[in-house]
Design a protein around this motif. Sequence first.
Motif: not given
Lengths: 729, 322, 448
Positions: B273, B277-278, B281, B284, B304, B308, B312, C239, C273, C277, C299
């Motif tokens: 995980t 996640n790295w 991150a 994103w 993932r 988003i 969006w 968003r 998560f 961020v 992270p």
Amino acid sequence: MSRIIATAAIRGAHACVARAEKMLSETEERHGRDKAIGFEATAYALPVTLALLGKRVMRLGDLDEVLQEIRRWLPPIPDSDIWLPYLGGALDAGAATLIAHETVEALKPLNGHDLVYDYWLGPTADGILREQGIKLVDGRMPGFAACVGALPDDETAERLARDLQEKNILVFMGSNTNGETMAGQLHRRGVDMNWETFLVPYGPDTSSIIHALGFACRAAMTFGGLHPGGLKEARDILMYNKRRVFAFVLALGDVDDEKYATAAGAINFGFPVIADTDIPQILPTGICTYEHVVSNVPYKEMPSRAIEVRGLKITSLDIPIPVRHGPAFEGERVRKEDLAIEFGSKYTRAYEYLKSRRMDEVEDERIRVIGPEIGDVKEAAQLPLAIFVEVAGRKMQVDFESILERHIHSFLSEPMGVMHLGQRDTVWLRISKKARDAGFRIEHLGVMLLHKLKNDFPAIVDKVQVTLFTNKEDVDQLYDEAVAAYRRRDERMGAMTDESVDVFYSCALCQSYAPNHVCIITPQRLGLCGAYNWLDGKAAHEINPHGGNQPVAKKELLDPVKGKWKGINEFLEVATNGQFQSFSAYSMIDDPMTSCGCFECVACVLPGTGGIMVVDREYRGNTPVGMNFSSLAEITGGGQQTPGFVGIGTLYVLSKKFITGDGGLPRLVWTTTNIKQRLGEKLRQRCAEMGLPDLFDKIADETVCTDLEPLIEHLAAVNHPALGMGEMI
Amino acid sequence: MSLKLQPKKWPGKIREVTLGAGNRQPRTVGGGNGLPLHTFEADFPHRPVLALEVTDINPPRWLDIVREPWEGLLGKPADAARKAAEQYGADLIMLNLMGTHPDRGGRSPDQAAIDVEAVLDAVRVPLIVKGPGAGAKQNDVLARVAEKYHGEGLVLHSACQEDYKTLAAVTVAYGHVLVSESPIDLNIAKQVDILLSDVNINLDRVLIDPLTGGLGYGLEYTYSVMERIRLAALGGDQMLNSPMICLVGEEVWKVKEVKVSERQEPRWGDQETRGINWEVATAWSLIEAGAEVVVLRHPDSLARVRKILDAWFAEGASNNTR
Amino acid sequence: MALTGLQIFKLLPGTNCRDCGYTTCLAFAMKLAAGQVSLDKCPTASEDIKATLGAASAPPIRGVTIGKGERAITVGEETVYFRHDKTFVRPTGLFRMIDPNRLSDGEIEKHLDDWATIGIERAGELFRVDGIAMIEPAGSRERYARLAEAISRRGMPVALMASTIDGVRSAVEKIKDQRPLIVPSPGVDQSPFVALAAEFKLPLVITGKDLDDVAATAVDAAKHGVTDMLLEPPAKDARELHQNLSRLRRGALDRIHPGLGYPIFLRVAAGEFDKVVIGITKFASLVAMENAAGEAWLPYWTLRQNIYTDPQKPLQIDPSVHSIGEPDENAPLLVTTNFSLTYFIVSTELDGTGVPSRLAVVDAEGMSVLTAWSAGKFSGEKVAKELRRLGATEHVKHKTVIIPGYVSVISGELEDALGDGWRVLTGPQEASDLNAFFRDVWQPMMNG
């Protein structure tokens, strides 16, 4: 353009067009207008016709219109008694000739004349174009030579071919001289001619040379993404060839009207003509980058002359010296016990001197050692040395001498087993036993310099000749000239003023750290990092026109005291993304220059003293304003204009334009001992020049005080001039 | 008293660049006229796209975590690509021709072309082709591929300041898209674009790779240089308004923080995980800084980030709710 | 239009009284101009000056401190929208949420013991849990106070995630000296919380149904005597969060409304998560997180470190000799500077080669190799001195040190300075070529 050439070219063009017309009507009679026509294995129809007219010729009948069009391009043949403007006319005639040639070549197979026979290869297929043409465009191949005619004998023909091959230049051959052809000559010498050897024979008629231009046109349409159409498109294709395809024509043997007409056609592409015979020269630049026609060139010199006239840049990947070399060896030492030979330091006189010359004064790639070589003297011998580098280039300038000369150090540090320290006449150079045993000779110093100068500075260096003197008489004899040159260069930069130039140079190299920062470098104000002066900016721009240093025209002077110019302000607005609209070269109060983060020093106003202080990066302590260097740097840096604070190069303090808009050097009340030591005598001199011989000693430093109150007391005690000048803000 | 929140307007906008042509289903990126993801005040006709990386050989140094989703497919680029597009939902594929590097077997340009062909046959999405790294071999490989698959609108990765002419020429000649790479430096990014337009590349066929620093490994430099490139573009700079591509996966999956197991560093938590996640991150953050094409290695990361983006841009790509 | 430092200086008394903490008025003026200090630090500034400078002298975003002592955290005081414009100054506070409704006191104590001691060192920064956000336990005021006190006892800042005014009051009364942050549940009537914050002079989170509401409530709270506030914008999804964070920061910097000039509070549920961020990159000042483990925290911390690094002051790491793998006395010894990025790249690539080695990281004031060399911080002599100081020379038998390819020029000087038979080998210019270097240069050399 020479009237003789123009007249001959126009005459030749008329003949070529007439021949094409005749051949077309005969062929149409035989095959009908619907007969398909074209070259093998190309999707570009008749490529030159396509490029210049935007017309895709598929059938015989299509050519009627083409020939009607080019006939309209033909100017009347000039009467030998009447002067007429002839350049444009001759060029048009040349273009018409090319299309006439292509017509003739395309019609040949329909009239029973194959284009491919014996060793003649005929037009080039698209597949080969894709493989080889890209090399012309991306620079892997420096250019092509279209050889027209034949040489006086077979041996000379082979030598010329080999010379061109050696330089990686693609050789196209066509036409004949009184029936003799260059390809025939090479064939008799047993030379392989094909696309692997880069020796490509097109055909024995002058018209066959059109295939070389067809190749060039297709390269532009393929790799330049240019689509044929009308006149503008044709012009783009020609311009592309001028800028990207470094081709030239070698006119071998007598030049008849038809060849003149063909040459005029090639000039449209920016391809100059180099001739062995004594035809009239066309020197001034216009269409071609440099000369158009250069004549009477000996065969031996043809390749190098052509390279020069067309502006080819030939760089070598492998530098032929017997030891490994590269930046990895730059700092290595050669110790006494490993020593084969040494020059300079305290033992002998050794210096390096780079001089710019006219193009005809330098014999390219000539390297001489005058005096003993490494094998002529005993081990660990000490010899005098003069490294005399003569450089010529179309864009070389005397001002670049010192910049190129400064690189000698890093170039000569690169071979393994060579140690080079110092510059100018403080050179110390050693060659190790290992290097010598591997075959390294003094001569190889020259080889290294020659290749590095050409590889690293192709924009300004065209020719290099290196002489290495190792005998005392010659070394001493040239020495005075070298020293005079060093002095002259120093004085030149010292004597240059902001008024004496029309452009300053920008430096945006630091925008990665400070996005809106741009340095304006003037002759009297060097970059704030201390590393770039005006000449460096100028040279950097010449070497890399798209780089971080751009010339900025001063234009109208808006404020002579503070140093504001209209052109500079306009540039600033663009370069800082609209953030700043005004810049003062000589004021740190009113629109001072922005500061990135790499300034050598910070200058900062000291309210209460009427003066300023200058603090250098190395200084760790407190300052009278109550901030150490890093706090000052934080306020000053980041690409902002911060009135009262500015980053500067240390040497700017010595400039006659040092914050003159705010009162100049007499404002300096406090600095660091580092700076005082570094500027030392020069700063004393500068004070004296200003009629303030004791100013230097009145300027306080951290040994006097690091607080404001005691500084003010000190200034009063020594009667510092700033106190009487009034506050700056 | 109510807030007067003025939408920020810019004179410039990002170029639209279409990836893929011919047999590809084309995908256009760019076109936005505001800061990245500022959908509340600007128009974005196209959303950022996500690619998965497949390799021509079994990659020697990939971690088990990132190998596992590709079990049995590593070194089989066509099969991997099919899985990436059909099962993992990649918008496009990046074929990393790492095996053409002299240190990794030195596969020939012709072998590379066979791999490209297999991938082109396997999927319809646009294809990014990454060479072995700057140098003569890169040019040989990519030029060969470009010529052979002309008209497919391949994204060729990449040209740089020192070496761009060959790839520029084949991009123009064979209808592809070229990535212009610069070492986290706005000025060089601009310079490469100038050089490319100087050799007749239409900048509508160029993506900028600003060079990705992974999270903890220079991300901040990439992030800021991208923000600045974006600002310059919105300010109207025609030489910096190309969409940007970031190769996130290859930077993320080599760093210590994803390689160390939970057993070695219990505080660092679950390794799998953590690695994903790295990657998320990094990806994103760079999308926030302006990335339009993001190349990932782990399909879960893609899923993932995609989630988003889907939310969006749910109301359609053009999302000006002002 | 913001005033320049010099313009502000002209308005100051010019007494250089030092009461503001700076030795000269100019130094103080420059800090004022940078928005890093507020005018009320100047005891002699006249009313005129205050009027003239007005709001322009106050930082656009107020600094708010939560907690007491060594672990107290200050957020806010930001002055830019883009980090490259200056820098982001107050790293996002990362708070761990605890829900006592799901845990026993014993379990909570155990967690607190654990979390209070977390300290992961990375590039000169100590990653810690910055504070604890304690949800109000249902039905027991006394328990809330006890738990709040348990956090404070460990020195950690507290956020009180309150659902009732009585509950939070009991906790506040217990730890009022520890400057806890009061966080009312979204949607509750905020006025009693405002009164409580005003009474105890404590920081308070302001919520609202939209940004208008948030801003108006903040102004109202200020009128009622609350000075330190954090704003919590609505954030139903990524968003909306991004939009509101962006608008808040811009509005604050543009000073369009007095209610916007405060730091931002953000709460996220487990598994969100992406919201964290976005929060870290886009202006959130304090994030309270439900149930996140090390694989998320690492992270987060690292991202925060990256985003909040001063673009003009590169991260440094402590000089020392780092072992890559398990090197023996024959393993290669390399040297580089303590610029964190250089170190990270070199160590990652070294690790990738699979060759055990030692990397001596020497003090070069955080500059990259070439910059350090040209500034004289990476000269042969300095490197030699550092290698000796760090004991790097003692680890290896072969007496060979590998230097970065870009500074081959120091090789001779370094060899001289090391003396004692040491050899200097010039490595590749790019760390990515280390693999080939070991294979083509190092190994053949070691094998004779």
